[in-house]
Design an enzyme around this catalytic site. Structure first.
Site, PDB file in Angstrom:
ATOM      1  N   ASN A   1       0.767  -1.089   0.136  1.00  0.00           N
ATOM      2  CA  ASN A   1       0.082   0.127   0.080  1.00  0.00           C
ATOM      3  C   ASN A   1       0.984   1.283  -0.054  1.00  0.00           C
ATOM      4  O   ASN A   1       2.147   1.182  -0.123  1.00  0.00           O
ATOM      5  CB  ASN A   1      -0.889   0.120   1.342  1.00  0.00           C
TER       6      ASN A   1
ATOM      7  N   ASP B   1      -3.509  -9.756  13.293  1.00  0.00           N
ATOM      8  CA  ASP B   1      -3.659  -8.097  13.713  1.00  0.00           C
ATOM      9  C   ASP B   1      -2.529  -7.899  14.778  1.00  0.00           C
ATOM     10  O   ASP B   1      -2.622  -8.697  16.024  1.00  0.00           O
ATOM     11  CB  ASP B   1      -5.176  -8.065  14.323  1.00  0.00           C
TER      12      ASP B   1
HETATM   13  O1  C5P Z   1      -7.929  -2.728  11.623  1.00  0.00           O
HETATM   14  P1  C5P Z   1      -7.305  -1.334  11.125  1.00  0.00           P
HETATM   15  O2  C5P Z   1      -6.095  -1.737  10.123  1.00  0.00           O
HETATM   16  O3  C5P Z   1      -8.002  -0.344  10.741  1.00  0.00           O
HETATM   17  O4  C5P Z   1      -6.277  -0.969  12.482  1.00  0.00           O
HETATM   18  C1  C5P Z   1      -5.099  -0.199  12.598  1.00  0.00           C
HETATM   19  C2  C5P Z   1      -4.203  -0.251  13.476  1.00  0.00           C
HETATM   20  O5  C5P Z   1      -4.325  -1.485  13.805  1.00  0.00           O
HETATM   21  C3  C5P Z   1      -3.194   0.485  13.273  1.00  0.00           C
HETATM   22  O6  C5P Z   1      -2.458   0.969  14.594  1.00  0.00           O
HETATM   23  C4  C5P Z   1      -2.218  -0.663  12.581  1.00  0.00           C
HETATM   24  O7  C5P Z   1      -0.922  -0.421  12.802  1.00  0.00           O
HETATM   25  C5  C5P Z   1      -2.847  -1.679  13.478  1.00  0.00           C
HETATM   26  N1  C5P Z   1      -2.742  -3.017  12.783  1.00  0.00           N
HETATM   27  C6  C5P Z   1      -1.879  -4.048  13.143  1.00  0.00           C
HETATM   28  N2  C5P Z   1      -2.105  -5.479  12.295  1.00  0.00           N
HETATM   29  C7  C5P Z   1      -2.922  -5.336  11.211  1.00  0.00           C
HETATM   30  C8  C5P Z   1      -3.797  -4.538  10.713  1.00  0.00           C
HETATM   31  C9  C5P Z   1      -3.767  -3.222  11.761  1.00  0.00           C
HETATM   32  O8  C5P Z   1      -1.191  -3.809  13.973  1.00  0.00           O
HETATM   33  N3  C5P Z   1      -2.909  -6.596  10.673  1.00  0.00           N
END
Ligand code: C5P
Length: 404
Positions: free
Chosen positions: A213, A311
């Site tokens: 991205n 995550d």
């Molecule tokens: O779920 P989303 O991507 O919107 O969440 C964003 C937050 O979660 C950011 O702090 C990002 O660094 C973290 N994140 C993560 N691992 C993922 C997805 C998001 O640590 N797989």
């Protein structure tokens, strides 16, 4: 406002070929808003002229304690009292020895001796041949100088003007500039350990293609820099970006989300704060082809199946260190709309005390940003500013929340 607005720096040059880099350093200090008073030893004048340094600093250079321009005849007192910091760059082996001995027979060592030590930091950027640097006498002097209250900024490694290769080069002007700027930042996280993820991840499809991205990593790198400036020990887990590592920060490069998770979990047991700024890919191709997927001319397109990535933030937030309150977790939310409600929902879903919201398309790749801090007390806005300025404000807010 630049980073050194209102600061007055005495830039001392001693004998060494690295004096040519001090011209660039002087420009950098001035560009950041500092006023710079250059003081040169007799040896320094063999390497670069006072005229050059005067032109770059916009002030006549001082070279002698007998300089008649000072009405009271005491340039060592006047120059050291005016300074917000004294930076010796380059600092020769001889000058280091002079500092240790408290010599006062020429202006630069005299004004270092005369400086009000509790108010005016003395920053030292050594520069010398690798054998001179490695010599026990120099190492002893350096340790003594640090014990006497100076800050040794370290040396670079690489090829030297003498043709040899090793430790002892003067740090580059931009590195020294970063150190000078850092020396003026409040130490709100002194002694704390901060873990940061930054940048995008790259999820391979085959050996030459993948999914990624547009995250530039700038926000995360700024946060790592700001945390280090605030006195923290910082580990930065970085996805594929081409940004310079902030000074003093330990960087671990990764590509995929799974590698990022592994590296991050390695840092968790020693961290007090975790800040997840990385734009982690939500999904990755379920299979990574061993060889490049070929176009065979039949017009058939490959079908890619995806699987969900771990995550990282939610995993860390479930770690016993976070649950026990020893690790404070901060997440980011890059949203395209309804920032507040989305950030609040994310805070609950990830189980973290603080979510920092920003509008994704308005931040990716930009040098400035605008943040919204969402925690149990409500919403606080950090208005548009450079990512580094915002990172410093965020670090100060985190320090306040953990009672540092
Ligand atoms: O779920 P989303 O991507 O919107 O969440 C964003 C937050 O979660 C950011 O702090 C990002 O660094 C973290 N994140 C993560 N691992 C993922 C997805 C998001 O640590 N797989």
């Amino acid at each position: 406002m630049t980073d050194l607005t209102g600061k007055h720096i005495v830039l001392g040059l001693t004998g060494g070929i690295a004096c040519y880099k001090s011209a660039e350093l002087c420009r950098g200090l001035v560009k950041e808003g500092a006023t710079v008073q250059v003081v040169m030893t007799e040896a320094a004048e063999q390497f670069i002229t006072a005229v050059t340094m005067q032109a770059l600093s916009g002030r006549p250079v001082y070279t002698s304690q007998w300089d008649a321009r000072e009405p009271n005849g005491m340039p060592h007192i006047n120059l050291s009292r005016e300074a917000d910091a004294i930076l010796i760059a380059p600092c020769s082996a001889d000058f280091l020895a002079r500092l240790v001995q408290g010599r006062a027979d020429e202006l630069l060592s005299l004004l270092c001796l005369a400086r009000p030590a509790e108010r005016v930091p003395l920053l030292i950027a050594p520069a010398m041949n690798r054998e001179m640097w490695a010599h026990p006498a120099t190492q002893r002097n350096m340790a003594q100088c640090a014990a006497d209250g100076a800050r040794i900024l370290g040396v670079g490694t690489g090829s030297q003007a003498c043709g040899e290769t090793g430790d002892g080069r003067m740090l580059e002007p931009e590195q020294l500039l970063e150190d000078v700027i850092a020396s003026f930042q409040p130490k709100a996280l002194a002694g704390r350990r901060v873990l940061v993820t930054a940048g995008p991840t790259f999820e391979a499809l085959d050996p030459v293609r993948g999914i990624t991205n547009l995250s530039s990593g700038k926000m995360g790198f700024s946060i790592a820099r700001a945390a280090h400036e605030a006195g923290a020990q910082v580990m930065l887990v970085a996805g594929p970006v081409s940004l310079a590592t902030p000074r003093g920060v330990r960087r671990v490069d990764v590509k995929s989300a799974r590698q990022m998770l592994e590296a991050t979990l390695g840092g968790v047991p020693a961290a007090d704060v975790f800040i997840a700024t990385a734009a982690v890919a939500d999904w990755r191709p379920a299979e990574e082809a061993r060889h490049k997927i070929k176009k065979d001319g039949s017009g058939e397109v490959p079908h890619v199946r995806f699987t969900e990535n771990p995550d990282i933030l939610a995993t860390v937030a479930r770690h016993e260190r976070a649950k026990s309150g020893a690790l404070y977790c901060v997440g980011f939310a890059a949203e395209s709309h309804d920032l507040v409600s989305n950030a609040q929902a994310k805070r609950a879903r990830k189980g973290v005390p603080l979510i920092v919201g920003n509008i994704g398309p308005a931040t990716f790749g930009q040098d400035d940003n605008q943040l919204l801090l969402v925690d149990e007390r409500g919403v606080q806005e950090l208005p548009r500013a450079s990512k580094l300025v915002l990172a410093r404000q965020l670090v100060a807010e985190i320090a306040r929340r953990i009672g540092a």
